[in-house]
Design a protein around this motif. Structure first.
Motif, short mmCIF file in Angstrom:
data_model
loop_
_atom_site.label_atom_id
_atom_site.label_comp_id
_atom_site.label_asym_id
_atom_site.label_seq_id
_atom_site.Cartn_x
_atom_site.Cartn_y
_atom_site.Cartn_z
N LYS A 105 -3.74 3.03 -8.66
CA LYS A 105 -4.91 3.16 -7.79
C LYS A 105 -4.68 4.17 -6.67
CE LYS A 105 -6.06 -1.67 -8.74
NZ LYS A 105 -6.10 -3.05 -8.19
N GLU B 185 0.85 -1.19 0.00
CA GLU B 185 0.00 0.00 0.00
C GLU B 185 0.88 1.24 0.00
OE1 GLU B 185 -2.92 0.12 3.06
OE2 GLU B 185 -3.70 -1.89 2.65
N PRO C 72 -1.02 -1.67 -7.42
CA PRO C 72 -1.61 -0.66 -6.54
C PRO C 72 -1.22 0.78 -6.86
CG PRO C 72 0.22 -1.74 -5.42
CD PRO C 72 0.03 -2.46 -6.73
N SER C 73 -0.18 1.01 -7.65
CA SER C 73 0.35 2.37 -7.80
C SER C 73 -0.64 3.31 -8.47
CB SER C 73 1.68 2.34 -8.57
OG SER C 73 2.67 1.65 -7.84
#
Length: 389
Positions: free
Chosen positions: A166, A127, A163-164
């Motif tokens: 996002k 995250e 995840p980046s």
């Protein structure tokens, strides 16, 4: 743990960036959610533009690539009636290199310890936090333990589903996407290629591609509907269809063999129109996806890395943020041109289920024009070898 640049993703983009930064004396840590073995198990692209070759050479990691890779001076566009050779070397003075993405990734992974590039594999639940500040950080789980990595910048090289992207605000940036109504069924086999150069074939049954990874390992593809599965295509059926679509000359030289790997890949064109938000940058498939027709995926990642590494080195070495501030605009200008080429070649060589007679005649007319026009062939060659940075 603290570093200058936290890199998310240990594919070619992340590893190339990490090596470029470490070579310049800038600290970088790469986080990868898969194991090293899983990273190397992915069978991907095999055509390197000059930008990718030059980047490996600049990093001092090109020795095996030059020893084992296959320089290609041209390729063929086939339409069932003829083979149109695009003379890359003659038209542009440059070639491309056939060298599998898996091999390039292995070279980068093997050289990481000597260069002091830390790669943390099996980093789960990554995250990103405070990305719009000067002190972003990343949290993840390793071996059941929560970990934190602080950095000045974060580079998202974690692919389309990572995840980046996002971590960007939902109202910051626009996704541009075209999804194609078919996929590519690919087979990898330890057999010699049917031709010394790649063949892109347009046939009434659909597109086919004959390519290779080495002089003894071949990679073939055919266009299939997205409703079909691997079970619908046993090896013998696939080899038969390749012989039909590639034409009698290529078919006579096809050597059949058991599949090392078979897979179906859907095709899409995708661009996220913002590559920077605060201290977070996107590179590679996290920012854009191209259909494999134009052999641009890995090479676009390389050009992103070339721009981003220069910008970050300017920041850390000279306190100059001009490269950082212009990174998104500069990279996107080249991305859109490569997207255009991949889209145009895909539209030219594939059969579309909703296309009528007019659309097909346009494809035939375009191929006729390419066959007769040195200017058209030069345009294709310039784009295929890669536009300048």
């Amino acid at each position: 743990m603290k570093t200058d640049v936290a890199i998310i993703g240990a594919g070619p983009a992340g590893l190339l960036l990490g090596h470029s930064l470490r070579k310049a004396g800038i600290n970088a840590v790469v986080l990868e959610h898969r194991s090293a073995e899983r990273v190397l198990s992915r069978i991907r692209a095999g055509i390197l533009e000059q930008v990718s070759v030059s980047l490996m050479d600049e990093l001092g990691l090109g020795e095996r690539m030059h020893a084992e890779g296959l320089p290609h001076d041209g390729f063929l566009l086939a339409d069932g009636e003829r083979n149109i050779r695009i003379d890359l070397k003659g038209l542009t003075g440059q070639s491309v290199m056939v060298y599998g993405q898996t091999e390039l990734t292995k070279d980068l992974m093997d050289a990481a310890p000597e260069r002091g590039l830390d790669i943390i594999y099996e980093a789960e639940g990554v995250e990103l936090h405070d990305v719009n500040s000067d002190s972003p950080y990343v949290t993840y789980t390793k071996g059941g333990k929560e970990e934190r990595l602080d950095a000045r910048f974060i580079a998202g090289c974690d692919g389309f589903h990572g995840p980046s992207r996002k971590a960007f605000p939902k109202d910051f940036g626009v996704e541009h996407e075209k999804v194609y109504p078919f996929g590519w069924l690919g087979i990898l086999a330890d057999v010699p290629p049917c031709n010394e150069e790649l063949i892109y074939a347009s046939h009434e049954n659909g597109f086919a591609l004959a390519s290779m990874r080495s002089k003894t390992r071949s990679r073939y593809y055919i266009q299939i509907p997205l409703t079909e599965t691997l079970e619908d295509w046993p090896d013998d059926k696939l080899w038969d269809e390749l012989a039909v679509r590639l034409g009698p000359e290529a078919a006579a030289n096809i050597t059949r063999g058991p599949a090392i790997e078979k897979s179906i890949a859907p095709l899409r064109s995708f661009v996220f129109d913002q590559l920077r938000y605060g201290s977070l940058f996107l590179a590679g498939d996290a920012a854009h996806v191209v259909p494999p027709t134009g052999a641009k995926g890995l090479n676009l990642a390389s050009s992103d890395v070339a721009y981003l590494s220069r910008a970050l080195i300017q920041h850390f070495k000279n306190g100059d943020d001009s490269g950082i501030d212009s990174y998104s605009e500069t990279a996107l200008a080249r991305i859109w041109k490569s997207e255009r080429f991949s889209w145009s070649l895909t539209m030219l060589m594939h059969r579309f289920p909703d296309a009528g007679g007019f659309d097909r005649r346009m494809q035939v007319a375009e191929l006729d024009y390419i066959a007769q026009s040195k200017a058209a062939q030069t345009s294709i060659a310039e784009n295929y070898i890669g536009l300048p940075l």
